[in-house]
Scaffold this active site. Structure first.
Site, PDB file in Angstrom:
ATOM      1  N   GLY A  30       0.764  -1.010  -0.112  1.00  0.00           N
ATOM      2  CA  GLY A  30       0.048  -0.100   0.098  1.00  0.00           C
ATOM      3  C   GLY A  30       1.248   0.619  -0.096  1.00  0.00           C
ATOM      4  N   HIS A  36       4.233   1.307  -8.172  1.00  0.00           N
ATOM      5  CA  HIS A  36       3.645   0.641  -7.889  1.00  0.00           C
ATOM      6  C   HIS A  36       2.840   0.232  -8.753  1.00  0.00           C
ATOM      7  CE1 HIS A  36       4.090   1.618  -3.307  1.00  0.00           C
ATOM      8  NE2 HIS A  36       4.246   0.200  -3.863  1.00  0.00           N
ATOM      9  N   ASP A 149      13.257  -2.887  -5.980  1.00  0.00           N
ATOM     10  CA  ASP A 149      13.553  -4.327  -4.253  1.00  0.00           C
ATOM     11  C   ASP A 149      14.330  -6.254  -5.205  1.00  0.00           C
ATOM     12  OD1 ASP A 149      12.342  -3.307  -2.307  1.00  0.00           O
ATOM     13  OD2 ASP A 149      10.972  -3.266  -3.373  1.00  0.00           O
TER      14      ASP A 149
HETATM   15  P1  AMP Z   1       6.003  -2.395  -1.436  1.00  0.00           P
HETATM   16  O1  AMP Z   1       4.561  -1.960  -1.526  1.00  0.00           O
HETATM   17  O2  AMP Z   1       7.168  -1.477  -1.057  1.00  0.00           O
HETATM   18  O3  AMP Z   1       6.237  -3.903  -1.074  1.00  0.00           O
HETATM   19  O4  AMP Z   1       6.190  -3.003  -3.332  1.00  0.00           O
HETATM   20  C1  AMP Z   1       5.701  -3.133  -3.868  1.00  0.00           C
HETATM   21  C2  AMP Z   1       6.195  -3.631  -5.185  1.00  0.00           C
HETATM   22  O5  AMP Z   1       6.328  -2.488  -5.921  1.00  0.00           O
HETATM   23  C3  AMP Z   1       7.627  -4.771  -5.058  1.00  0.00           C
HETATM   24  O6  AMP Z   1       7.455  -5.619  -6.567  1.00  0.00           O
HETATM   25  C4  AMP Z   1       8.954  -3.649  -5.275  1.00  0.00           C
HETATM   26  O7  AMP Z   1       9.231  -3.896  -5.880  1.00  0.00           O
HETATM   27  C5  AMP Z   1       7.826  -2.432  -6.424  1.00  0.00           C
HETATM   28  N1  AMP Z   1       7.853  -1.323  -6.409  1.00  0.00           N
HETATM   29  C6  AMP Z   1       8.218  -0.252  -5.232  1.00  0.00           C
HETATM   30  N2  AMP Z   1       8.760   1.015  -5.947  1.00  0.00           N
HETATM   31  C7  AMP Z   1       9.352   0.694  -6.909  1.00  0.00           C
HETATM   32  C8  AMP Z   1      10.031   1.665  -8.004  1.00  0.00           C
HETATM   33  N3  AMP Z   1       9.871   2.463  -7.765  1.00  0.00           N
HETATM   34  N4  AMP Z   1       9.734   1.216  -9.682  1.00  0.00           N
HETATM   35  C9  AMP Z   1       8.940  -0.590  -9.696  1.00  0.00           C
HETATM   36  N5  AMP Z   1       8.312  -0.992  -8.577  1.00  0.00           N
HETATM   37  C10 AMP Z   1       8.342  -0.586  -7.442  1.00  0.00           C
END
Ligand code: AMP
Length: 280
Positions: A30, A36, A149
């Site tokens: 979220g 995202h 990540d």
């Molecule tokens: P999170 O909500 O931080 O767990 O991220 C959910 C997904 O979004 C994960 O696969 C992250 O690697 C991806 N994500 C987060 N930030 C970025 C970004 N700046 N560029 C691309 N993907 C992202």
């Protein structure tokens, strides 16, 4: 978009999907941002159906105060998602995902030995616990993860294959602010001054590209970049490593690997920022 709050609600919405073997899944915690949303757009473009989950997974936080302070704004997330062709949004409770304590230790093939691994014990096991559970519930054919990540992506790819999940892992490019800062839900917690300082990280790590064909060894380049980042008083590097992008191990020579990346973690206290860049 059907919003589901429990396993039963998800199952009911899933039953109604016309192409159950063509589901793209974007798991998130979220506080959605354009990074995202770029994953969601990619899923919509390559799959008949798209499922998004929002779940702040307690088992991957080794610092309870980081879990408490993790930004949450589900109403805003829902209104953002309404602009996309998302079929189902899954908003489970902790009890839905973990009806009992999860004591599994999932083999991540040693990919947690470097980078984020040493400083965040249990983190990647927590990621593996939640992703395997979400795969069981959502039943996706593709799951999309960001290279932001990179270590997480590599580990998920590893256990998906090792555990025979019939899920294709799709890697998506890092989405950045116009000044180069990698987008992250945690960025909203930066002070104004830290936000101004943060693009310095991408600026510094980008310089490593110039050394790939040089005589300066990777560890020395990593060290120089580390010093460059630390020259900004508001930033403190935890690690800067130049790694084999397949084994995730730091390399000694540029010829040691066909695919090379630099990754780093930087503290803008108390926020940790991670970033990485493809070098070869
Ligand atoms: P999170 O909500 O931080 O767990 O991220 C959910 C997904 O979004 C994960 O696969 C992250 O690697 C991806 N994500 C987060 N930030 C970025 C970004 N700046 N560029 C691309 N993907 C992202």
């Amino acid at each position: 978009m059907i919003i589901t709050h429990s396993l039963a609600e998800y199952e009911e919405a899933w039953e109604r999907l016309s192409h159950k073997n063509d589901i793209g899944f974007v798991p998130t915690m979220g506080a959605l941002h354009s990074g995202h949303l770029s994953l969601i757009e990619r899923s919509v473009s390559c799959c008949k159906h798209t499922v998004v989950s929002i779940f702040v997974n307690p088992t991957q936080f080794n610092d309870p105060s980081d879990f408490e302070k993790y930004p949450r704004d589900v109403d805003k997330d829902i209104s953002l998602l309404q602009n996309y062709d998302v079929d189902i949004l899954f908003l489970p409770s902790v009890k839905d995902i973990y009806p009992q304590e999860d004591n599994r230790v999932i083999d991540v093939g040693g990919l947690d030995k470097y980078g984020e691994g040493p400083g965040r014990p249990g983190h990647f096991n927590g990621v593996a616990q939640v992703v395997t559970r979400l795969f069981n519930i959502i039943k996706p054919s593709k799951a999309l993860f960001g290279e932001k990540d990179f270590q997480q992506l590599s580990i998920i790819r590893h256990f998906t294959r090792a555990l025979n999940y019939p899920v294709e892992i799709v890697a998506c490019d890092i989405f950045r602010e116009s000044d180069g800062l990698a987008m992250s839900s945690r960025n909203v917690r930066l002070t104004h001054q830290q936000r101004v300082a943060a693009p310095h990280i991408f600026h510094c790590i980008s310089m490593a590209k110039d050394y790939v064909h040089s005589k300066t060894p990777p560890r020395q380049v990593a060290d120089q970049i580390r010093k460059m980042i630390d020259s900004n008083k508001l930033l403190k590097t935890e690690y800067v490593e130049i790694i084999n992008a397949l084994t995730l191990q730091p390399i000694d020579n540029w010829s040691d690997a066909d695919q090379i990346r630099l990754w780093c973690a930087v503290s803008a206290s108390p926020i940790r920022l991670i970033d990485n860049i493809k070098l070869k």
